[in-house]
Design a protein around this motif. Structure first.
Motif, PDB file in Angstrom:
ATOM      1  N   ILE A   8       0.838  -1.204   0.000  1.00 35.22           N
ATOM      2  CA  ILE A   8       0.000   0.000   0.000  1.00 35.22           C
ATOM      3  C   ILE A   8       0.872   1.253   0.000  1.00 35.22           C
ATOM      4  N   ILE A   9       1.873   1.260   0.894  1.00 34.83           N
ATOM      5  CA  ILE A   9       2.745   2.429   1.007  1.00 34.83           C
ATOM      6  C   ILE A   9       3.561   2.640  -0.271  1.00 34.83           C
ATOM      7  N   THR A  10       4.051   1.550  -0.848  1.00 32.00           N
ATOM      8  CA  THR A  10       4.918   1.675  -2.021  1.00 32.00           C
ATOM      9  C   THR A  10       4.150   1.653  -3.339  1.00 32.00           C
ATOM     10  N   GLY A  11       2.912   1.153  -3.313  1.00 35.89           N
ATOM     11  CA  GLY A  11       2.162   0.993  -4.554  1.00 35.89           C
ATOM     12  C   GLY A  11       1.130   2.053  -4.848  1.00 35.89           C
ATOM     13  N   VAL A  12       0.428   2.520  -3.803  1.00 35.16           N
ATOM     14  CA  VAL A  12      -0.645   3.501  -4.006  1.00 35.16           C
ATOM     15  C   VAL A  12      -0.153   4.765  -4.712  1.00 35.16           C
ATOM     16  N   PRO A  13       1.040   5.293  -4.361  1.00 39.44           N
ATOM     17  CA  PRO A  13       1.514   6.502  -5.066  1.00 39.44           C
ATOM     18  C   PRO A  13       1.608   6.319  -6.580  1.00 39.44           C
ATOM     19  N   ASN A  15      15.970  -0.791  10.587  1.00 39.41           N
ATOM     20  CA  ASN A  15      15.935  -0.880  12.049  1.00 39.41           C
ATOM     21  C   ASN A  15      15.002   0.166  12.641  1.00 39.41           C
ATOM     22  N   GLY A  16      14.094  -0.275  13.499  1.00 40.85           N
ATOM     23  CA  GLY A  16      13.157   0.637  14.149  1.00 40.85           C
ATOM     24  C   GLY A  16      12.294   1.387  13.155  1.00 40.85           C
ATOM     25  N   ASN A  17      12.150   2.689  13.381  1.00 38.96           N
ATOM     26  CA  ASN A  17      11.318   3.523  12.516  1.00 38.96           C
ATOM     27  C   ASN A  17      11.932   3.774  11.152  1.00 38.96           C
ATOM     28  N   ASN A  18      13.198   3.402  10.974  1.00 43.07           N
ATOM     29  CA  ASN A  18      13.830   3.557   9.663  1.00 43.07           C
ATOM     30  C   ASN A  18      13.090   2.764   8.587  1.00 43.07           C
ATOM     31  N   LEU A  19      12.426   1.684   9.013  1.00 43.26           N
ATOM     32  CA  LEU A  19      11.665   0.874   8.050  1.00 43.26           C
ATOM     33  C   LEU A  19      10.587   1.718   7.382  1.00 43.26           C
ATOM     34  N   TRP A  20       9.861   2.510   8.162  1.00 44.82           N
ATOM     35  CA  TRP A  20       8.801   3.339   7.600  1.00 44.82           C
ATOM     36  C   TRP A  20       9.377   4.395   6.666  1.00 44.82           C
ATOM     37  N   ILE A  21      10.527   4.961   7.035  1.00 46.05           N
ATOM     38  CA  ILE A  21      11.167   5.980   6.190  1.00 46.05           C
ATOM     39  C   ILE A  21      11.563   5.361   4.845  1.00 46.05           C
ATOM     40  N   SER A  22      12.143   4.159   4.896  1.00 48.98           N
ATOM     41  CA  SER A  22      12.556   3.474   3.665  1.00 48.98           C
ATOM     42  C   SER A  22      11.366   3.195   2.763  1.00 48.98           C
ATOM     43  N   LEU A  23      10.251   2.765   3.369  1.00 53.29           N
ATOM     44  CA  LEU A  23       9.052   2.460   2.576  1.00 53.29           C
ATOM     45  C   LEU A  23       8.493   3.715   1.916  1.00 53.29           C
ATOM     46  N   ILE A  24       8.501   4.822   2.646  1.00 49.42           N
ATOM     47  CA  ILE A  24       7.997   6.084   2.081  1.00 49.42           C
ATOM     48  C   ILE A  24       8.883   6.536   0.926  1.00 49.42           C
ATOM     49  N   ILE A  25      10.206   6.378   1.072  1.00 56.19           N
ATOM     50  CA  ILE A  25      11.130   6.759   0.004  1.00 56.19           C
ATOM     51  C   ILE A  25      10.847   5.949  -1.264  1.00 56.19           C
ATOM     52  N   ILE A  26      10.663   4.632  -1.092  1.00 57.01           N
ATOM     53  CA  ILE A  26      10.360   3.775  -2.244  1.00 57.01           C
ATOM     54  C   ILE A  26       9.018   4.172  -2.858  1.00 57.01           C
ATOM     55  N   GLY A  27       8.054   4.521  -1.993  1.00 57.83           N
ATOM     56  CA  GLY A  27       6.742   4.944  -2.480  1.00 57.83           C
ATOM     57  C   GLY A  27       6.826   6.172  -3.359  1.00 57.83           C
ATOM     58  N   VAL A  28       7.671   7.123  -2.982  1.00 57.80           N
ATOM     59  CA  VAL A  28       7.869   8.325  -3.804  1.00 57.80           C
ATOM     60  C   VAL A  28       8.418   7.939  -5.176  1.00 57.80           C
ATOM     61  N   GLY A  29       9.346   6.971  -5.183  1.00 63.56           N
ATOM     62  CA  GLY A  29       9.909   6.520  -6.456  1.00 63.56           C
ATOM     63  C   GLY A  29       8.904   5.822  -7.347  1.00 63.56           C
ATOM     64  N   CYS A  30       7.843   5.298  -6.742  1.00 61.97           N
ATOM     65  CA  CYS A  30       6.826   4.571  -7.511  1.00 61.97           C
ATOM     66  C   CYS A  30       5.797   5.495  -8.155  1.00 61.97           C
ATOM     67  N   ILE A  31       5.833   6.785  -7.842  1.00 60.34           N
ATOM     68  CA  ILE A  31       4.846   7.704  -8.425  1.00 60.34           C
ATOM     69  C   ILE A  31       4.929   7.703  -9.951  1.00 60.34           C
ATOM     70  N   PRO A  32       6.076   8.036 -10.544  1.00 54.82           N
ATOM     71  CA  PRO A  32       6.127   7.992 -12.016  1.00 54.82           C
ATOM     72  C   PRO A  32       6.084   6.570 -12.556  1.00 54.82           C
ATOM     73  N   LEU A  33       6.599   5.605 -11.797  1.00 55.35           N
ATOM     74  CA  LEU A  33       6.660   4.217 -12.256  1.00 55.35           C
ATOM     75  C   LEU A  33       5.274   3.630 -12.489  1.00 55.35           C
ATOM     76  N   GLY A  34       4.272   4.228 -11.849  1.00 56.85           N
ATOM     77  CA  GLY A  34       2.911   3.731 -12.011  1.00 56.85           C
ATOM     78  C   GLY A  34       2.396   3.815 -13.437  1.00 56.85           C
ATOM     79  N   ALA A  35       2.956   4.726 -14.225  1.00 57.70           N
ATOM     80  CA  ALA A  35       2.494   4.896 -15.611  1.00 57.70           C
ATOM     81  C   ALA A  35       3.179   3.953 -16.580  1.00 57.70           C
ATOM     82  N   SER A  36       4.047   3.066 -16.095  1.00 58.22           N
ATOM     83  CA  SER A  36       4.830   2.220 -17.005  1.00 58.22           C
ATOM     84  C   SER A  36       3.963   1.261 -17.819  1.00 58.22           C
ATOM     85  N   SER A  37       2.936   0.678 -17.205  1.00 55.33           N
ATOM     86  CA  SER A  37       2.088  -0.265 -17.950  1.00 55.33           C
ATOM     87  C   SER A  37       1.308   0.454 -19.048  1.00 55.33           C
TER      88      SER A  37
END
Length: 478
Positions: A289-294, A336-358
């Protein structure tokens, strides 16, 4: 023959509903849950799963172009070659989906029988699904001769289809886990129930895609007469082959299929609180959800991305480059710890333009069909979109096969949920699972970009091809 007019609102509604049903069904098989089902529910050994997935996708690579070639050569009495298949394929697809998820035993001494049953069911499912999938996407190139109208139709088809697929492929595993925890029933039993609801049910909904008009039917030119000629035309389609190669290379991002194993064995069971009904499958859903919805923002603004990048090919290169950058950043942030959420949000931002690939890929495929008609006088919707379905399944097979092979090499052993805790797996697993999850998709993006650099189909060339094809069709109708 070409029928005048654009796609009507009623046709769009029916097609999008039918496409949603098909994606609901495919969400059971196309995502990482299918791999998890094989390793941790059906309890096939990881190495067996790897071999099965790779062999099944080799079968896909052989089967799909043959089906596409047959569709191109076969024309129904009314001049259509795609739409009638959308009426008759849903029921067999739904039935074989249910049978594919039937776990009749997990005994080691019956492994050969379980494998044989699974292979037979998959071959039957794949044949029926391929005919439907080639037809459902092939018809997107025949709904209108106006490329702008067609692009809008494709954009919303891809957006809605991807939305439904993403929602169900992420929510189903979490819902399955919650239902199992509440009812106390086995994962195997609840999975079968879900296959009936979403598999057979989705297949019946997919029949609505039949109610769209196939406007571009048989172009009165000499048609390809043999399988050899069909494949010859296929390999002359440079755009198609390069995009297909890019997708196959992109399959080396197999870390996406290891996310559930990462959460199951590297993240504490009480990460979301004690006595939570959400475990590894639920955490995986949250991850997607975090990485895909964007990515849906990218779908909505696909046309603007195309204009900004001066074409969909350049847009694809930009998307993959952005994905590389954000994943490298996320890797060093860690989990580690809350860094997991930060990493997921960063990947989610990268998925914004990637969503148009299909959307971009489907548009390029439609362009390649027009280009081949312009160049050879023959339309090849069947063989072209069979390659789309083939590379989708082959890519997912390579991804899943490499993922399960890596599990085998990391000495992975499936364990009962109740016994799972951090440190359950091998030291190699603990060391490499994070890099594999985060960095293999970045490596795949680098490989993906390389073939795209050799595509030179400019917007100006596209307009020329469309204009000249329109003139030819008008002359042929006179």
């Amino acid at each position: 023959m070409e029928q005048n007019g654009c796609v009507t609102k009623k046709e769009k509604v029916n097609f999008y509903i039918g496409l949603s049903g098909q994606n609901m069904l495919y969400s059971l098989i196309g995502g990482s849950f299918f791999t998890y089902f094989m390793t941790d529910i059906a309890l096939f050994p990881a190495l067996t799963v790897s071999v099965l997935l790779i062999l099944m996708k080799i079968w896909d690579g052989i089967n799909d172009p043959i089906v596409g070639s047959y569709i191109d050569k076969h024309t129904f009495k009314n001049g259509e070659k795609l739409r009638p298949f959308l009426r008759y394929t849903p029921l067999p697809v739904g039935i074989f989906t249910v049978l594919l998820f039937l776990v009749f035993s997990t005994e080691d001494d019956l492994l050969w029988l379980r494998v044989a049953y699974f292979v037979i069911m998959y071959i039957c499912w794949d044949l029926a699904y391929t005919v439907q999938d080639v037809s459902i996407w092939g018809i997107t190139s025949a709904v209108s001769s106006d490329s702008s109208d067609r692009d809008k139709f494709v954009q919303w088809a891809r957006t809605i289809g991807s939305c439904v697929y993403s929602v169900f492929s992420t929510v189903i595993p979490m819902a399955l886990e919650i239902v199992v925890n509440i009812t106390g029933k086995s994962f195997a039993f609840i999975t079968l129930v879900f296959a009936i609801i979403f598999g057979l049910g989705g297949a019946m909904i997919s029949k609505r895609s039949y109610y769209v008009n196939e406007r571009i039917r048989v172009v009165p030119q000499k048609k390809q007469q043999s399988l050899t000629e069909s494949f010859s035309l296929l390999f002359k389609n440079k755009m198609l082959m390069l995009v297909t190669l890019a997708n196959i290379l992109g399959a080396f991002g197999f870390g996406a299929n290891l996310v559930v194993y990462f959460f199951k064995y590297e993240i504490s069971a009480d990460f979301l609180g004690e006595n939570s009904l959400i475990g590894a499958l639920g955490l995986t859903t949250i991850y997607y959800i975090i990485t895909g919805v964007p990515g849906f923002l990218g779908m909505i603004f696909a046309d603007k991305i195309k204009k900004w990048c001066k074409g969909y090919v350049n847009a694809l290169i930009m998307m993959q480059t952005f994905n590389i950058i954000v994943r490298i950043i996320a890797f060093f942030v860690g989990y580690n710890g809350n860094n997991l959420w930060i990493s997921l949000i960063i990947i989610g931002v990268g998925c914004i333009p990637l969503g148009a690939s299909s959307i971009a890929q489907t548009s390029i495929f439609c362009d390649s069909i027009d280009y081949m008609e312009w160049k050879t006088g023959k339309r090849t919707e069947g063989i072209t979109f069979s390659m789309q379905t083939a590379f989708t399944k082959i890519s997912s097979g390579i991804t899943a096969g490499l993922a399960t092979l890596s599990l085998h090499l990391l000495d992975y052993k499936a364990v009962d949920d109740a016994a799972v805790s951090v440190g359950t797996q091998s030291a190699a697993f603990d060391k490499w699972i994070w890099p594999l999850v985060i960095l293999t998709p970045a490596i795949a993006s680098i490989l993906y970009i390389i073939p795209l650099l050799f595509i030179h189909y400019t917007p100006e060339k596209r307009l020329q091809v469309e204009s000249e094809l329109k003139e030819r069709r008008q002359q042929n109708e006179q």
